[in-house]
Design a protein around this motif. Sequence first.
Motif, PDB file in Angstrom:
ATOM      1  N   LEU A  52      32.241  32.191  39.021  1.00 12.90           N
ATOM      2  CA  LEU A  52      32.745  33.535  38.228  1.00 12.90           C
ATOM      3  C   LEU A  52      33.685  33.905  39.614  1.00 12.90           C
ATOM      4  CD1 LEU A  52      32.534  35.839  36.246  1.00 12.90           C
ATOM      5  CD2 LEU A  52      31.074  36.917  37.710  1.00 12.90           C
ATOM      6  N   VAL A  53      33.534  34.045  40.663  1.00  8.13           N
ATOM      7  CA  VAL A  53      34.349  34.490  41.667  1.00  8.13           C
ATOM      8  C   VAL A  53      35.703  33.657  41.737  1.00  8.13           C
ATOM      9  CG1 VAL A  53      35.107  34.803  44.109  1.00  8.13           C
ATOM     10  CG2 VAL A  53      32.877  35.641  43.332  1.00  8.13           C
ATOM     11  N   SER A  54      35.424  32.255  41.576  1.00  5.41           N
ATOM     12  CA  SER A  54      36.781  31.490  41.648  1.00  5.41           C
ATOM     13  C   SER A  54      37.756  31.645  40.389  1.00  5.41           C
ATOM     14  CB  SER A  54      36.415  29.958  41.467  1.00  5.41           C
ATOM     15  OG  SER A  54      35.525  29.867  42.511  1.00  5.41           O
ATOM     16  N   LEU A  55      37.287  31.913  39.384  1.00  5.50           N
ATOM     17  CA  LEU A  55      38.189  32.066  38.107  1.00  5.50           C
ATOM     18  C   LEU A  55      38.707  33.602  38.061  1.00  5.50           C
ATOM     19  CD1 LEU A  55      35.892  30.610  35.069  1.00  5.50           C
ATOM     20  CD2 LEU A  55      37.872  29.592  36.355  1.00  5.50           C
ATOM     21  N   THR A  56      37.871  34.568  38.604  1.00  7.79           N
ATOM     22  CA  THR A  56      38.242  36.007  38.467  1.00  7.79           C
ATOM     23  C   THR A  56      39.391  36.175  39.822  1.00  7.79           C
ATOM     24  OG1 THR A  56      36.059  36.463  37.746  1.00  7.79           O
ATOM     25  CG2 THR A  56      37.570  38.391  38.691  1.00  7.79           C
ATOM     26  N   GLU A  57      39.156  35.671  40.775  1.00 10.51           N
ATOM     27  CA  GLU A  57      39.912  35.930  41.908  1.00 10.51           C
ATOM     28  C   GLU A  57      41.421  35.244  41.428  1.00 10.51           C
ATOM     29  OE1 GLU A  57      40.965  37.031  45.777  1.00 10.51           O
ATOM     30  OE2 GLU A  57      39.282  37.444  44.245  1.00 10.51           O
ATOM     31  N   LEU A  58      41.603  34.056  40.647  1.00  7.89           N
ATOM     32  CA  LEU A  58      42.850  33.525  40.229  1.00  7.89           C
ATOM     33  C   LEU A  58      43.484  34.496  39.486  1.00  7.89           C
ATOM     34  CD1 LEU A  58      42.013  29.807  39.864  1.00  7.89           C
ATOM     35  CD2 LEU A  58      42.969  30.709  41.657  1.00  7.89           C
ATOM     36  N   ILE A  59      42.887  34.861  38.341  1.00  8.64           N
ATOM     37  CA  ILE A  59      43.571  35.993  37.637  1.00  8.64           C
ATOM     38  C   ILE A  59      43.768  37.427  38.142  1.00  8.64           C
ATOM     39  CG2 ILE A  59      42.788  37.332  35.331  1.00  8.64           C
ATOM     40  CD1 ILE A  59      41.132  34.962  34.452  1.00  8.64           C
ATOM     41  N   ARG A  60      43.062  37.720  38.827  1.00  4.39           N
ATOM     42  CA  ARG A  60      43.227  38.917  39.706  1.00  4.39           C
ATOM     43  C   ARG A  60      44.287  38.928  40.598  1.00  4.39           C
ATOM     44  NH1 ARG A  60      41.633  41.830  44.064  1.00  4.39           N
ATOM     45  NH2 ARG A  60      41.400  40.062  45.427  1.00  4.39           N
ATOM     46  N   TYR A  62      46.807  37.094  40.371  1.00  4.91           N
ATOM     47  CA  TYR A  62      48.189  36.824  39.494  1.00  4.91           C
ATOM     48  C   TYR A  62      48.621  38.349  38.877  1.00  4.91           C
ATOM     49  CZ  TYR A  62      51.087  36.305  35.569  1.00  4.91           C
ATOM     50  OH  TYR A  62      52.319  36.130  34.745  1.00  4.91           O
ATOM     51  N   LEU A  63      47.607  38.994  38.273  1.00  2.22           N
ATOM     52  CA  LEU A  63      47.688  40.401  37.805  1.00  2.22           C
ATOM     53  C   LEU A  63      48.306  41.522  39.306  1.00  2.22           C
ATOM     54  CD1 LEU A  63      44.753  40.906  35.592  1.00  2.22           C
ATOM     55  CD2 LEU A  63      47.305  40.496  34.951  1.00  2.22           C
ATOM     56  N   GLY A  64      47.747  40.957  40.106  1.00  2.00           N
ATOM     57  CA  GLY A  64      48.312  42.158  41.180  1.00  2.00           C
ATOM     58  C   GLY A  64      49.575  41.631  41.575  1.00  2.00           C
ATOM     59  N   TYR A  65      49.984  40.320  41.676  1.00  2.00           N
ATOM     60  CA  TYR A  65      51.431  40.056  42.198  1.00  2.00           C
ATOM     61  C   TYR A  65      52.545  40.694  41.197  1.00  2.00           C
ATOM     62  CZ  TYR A  65      51.401  37.327  46.150  1.00  2.00           C
ATOM     63  OH  TYR A  65      51.436  36.943  47.705  1.00  2.00           O
ATOM     64  N   VAL A  66      52.123  40.287  39.699  1.00  2.00           N
ATOM     65  CA  VAL A  66      52.854  41.136  38.737  1.00  2.00           C
ATOM     66  C   VAL A  66      52.853  42.310  38.439  1.00  2.00           C
ATOM     67  CG1 VAL A  66      53.255  40.820  36.147  1.00  2.00           C
ATOM     68  CG2 VAL A  66      52.670  38.751  37.298  1.00  2.00           C
ATOM     69  N   GLY A  67      51.658  42.789  38.410  1.00  2.00           N
ATOM     70  CA  GLY A  67      51.679  44.507  38.478  1.00  2.00           C
ATOM     71  C   GLY A  67      52.470  45.232  39.547  1.00  2.00           C
ATOM     72  N   ASN A  68      52.378  44.912  40.822  1.00  2.05           N
ATOM     73  CA  ASN A  68      53.073  45.483  42.010  1.00  2.05           C
ATOM     74  C   ASN A  68      54.469  44.990  41.991  1.00  2.05           C
ATOM     75  OD1 ASN A  68      52.860  47.179  44.190  1.00  2.05           O
ATOM     76  ND2 ASN A  68      52.836  45.218  45.464  1.00  2.05           N
ATOM     77  N   LEU A  69      54.771  43.672  42.072  1.00  2.06           N
ATOM     78  CA  LEU A  69      56.277  43.422  42.202  1.00  2.06           C
ATOM     79  C   LEU A  69      57.112  43.703  41.113  1.00  2.06           C
ATOM     80  CD1 LEU A  69      55.893  40.012  43.773  1.00  2.06           C
ATOM     81  CD2 LEU A  69      56.540  42.170  44.907  1.00  2.06           C
ATOM     82  N   LEU A  70      56.531  43.900  39.699  1.00  3.50           N
ATOM     83  CA  LEU A  70      57.603  44.034  38.532  1.00  3.50           C
ATOM     84  C   LEU A  70      56.937  45.503  38.153  1.00  3.50           C
ATOM     85  CD1 LEU A  70      57.231  40.664  36.576  1.00  3.50           C
ATOM     86  CD2 LEU A  70      58.887  41.289  38.252  1.00  3.50           C
ATOM     87  N   GLU A  71      56.309  46.194  38.784  1.00  2.67           N
ATOM     88  CA  GLU A  71      55.893  47.670  38.447  1.00  2.67           C
ATOM     89  C   GLU A  71      55.410  47.790  36.824  1.00  2.67           C
ATOM     90  OE1 GLU A  71      59.581  49.954  39.443  1.00  2.67           O
ATOM     91  OE2 GLU A  71      59.221  49.182  41.582  1.00  2.67           O
ATOM     92  N   LYS A  72      54.522  46.893  36.621  1.00  4.49           N
ATOM     93  CA  LYS A  72      53.796  47.057  35.282  1.00  4.49           C
ATOM     94  C   LYS A  72      52.584  47.590  35.514  1.00  4.49           C
ATOM     95  CE  LYS A  72      56.438  43.274  33.424  1.00  4.49           C
ATOM     96  NZ  LYS A  72      56.445  42.095  32.266  1.00  4.49           N
ATOM     97  N   VAL A  73      52.445  48.634  34.730  1.00  5.84           N
ATOM     98  CA  VAL A  73      51.028  49.294  34.849  1.00  5.84           C
ATOM     99  C   VAL A  73      50.028  48.492  34.388  1.00  5.84           C
ATOM    100  CG1 VAL A  73      50.247  51.459  34.088  1.00  5.84           C
ATOM    101  CG2 VAL A  73      52.305  51.685  34.911  1.00  5.84           C
ATOM    102  N   PRO A  74      50.072  48.027  33.033  1.00  2.00           N
ATOM    103  CA  PRO A  74      48.983  47.302  32.575  1.00  2.00           C
ATOM    104  C   PRO A  74      48.365  46.086  33.519  1.00  2.00           C
ATOM    105  CG  PRO A  74      50.801  47.464  30.712  1.00  2.00           C
ATOM    106  CD  PRO A  74      51.387  47.950  32.045  1.00  2.00           C
TER     107      PRO A  74
END
Length: 155
Positions: A52-60, A62-74
């Motif tokens: 669970l941690v391995s799968l969640t961490e990869l997704i998490r 990725y979402l952190g990079y995209v959300g922060n760098l591209l300023e995407k709220v969702p």
Amino acid sequence: CEILSSLPLQMSLYFNVYFFPLWWLITVAILYLKYPVLSDYYKFILVTIMILVSLTELIRLYLGYVGNLLEKVPELAGFWLLTLLPQLPIILFLLFNEGLKIHSLERAVHIIFATFLSFQVLTAFFTLRRMVNTLAIRFRLTEFHCLEEQRPVPG
């Protein structure tokens, strides 16, 4: 045009990307060493947690990079929720459950990972709040300008 992304959050994500494989290798190696002495339900719980941690961490991450760098709220909101709900409680469980026969190296890497997660929860929350407020102001200003353009000119 104001930059809304967070440098401390981005730095934390960057270091987390390099720390996670180290955390994973150490945790799997120690799990392999202590697996024979664990009870059956702890064996099942730990294997499930690692998957669970391995799968969640990869997704998490990725979402952190995209959300922060591209300023995407969702995406940033998804990162914040994945950090707050499954990841942080799981790491705290691994850190404080004495039935797991915790090794000192294992405790050290869990403390570092829990520190990363706690810092990311806080910085992502404040970054997310700033992004939402700024986007709401931009929306209201755009709406106001559209209304002014549609208003008939007197005379």
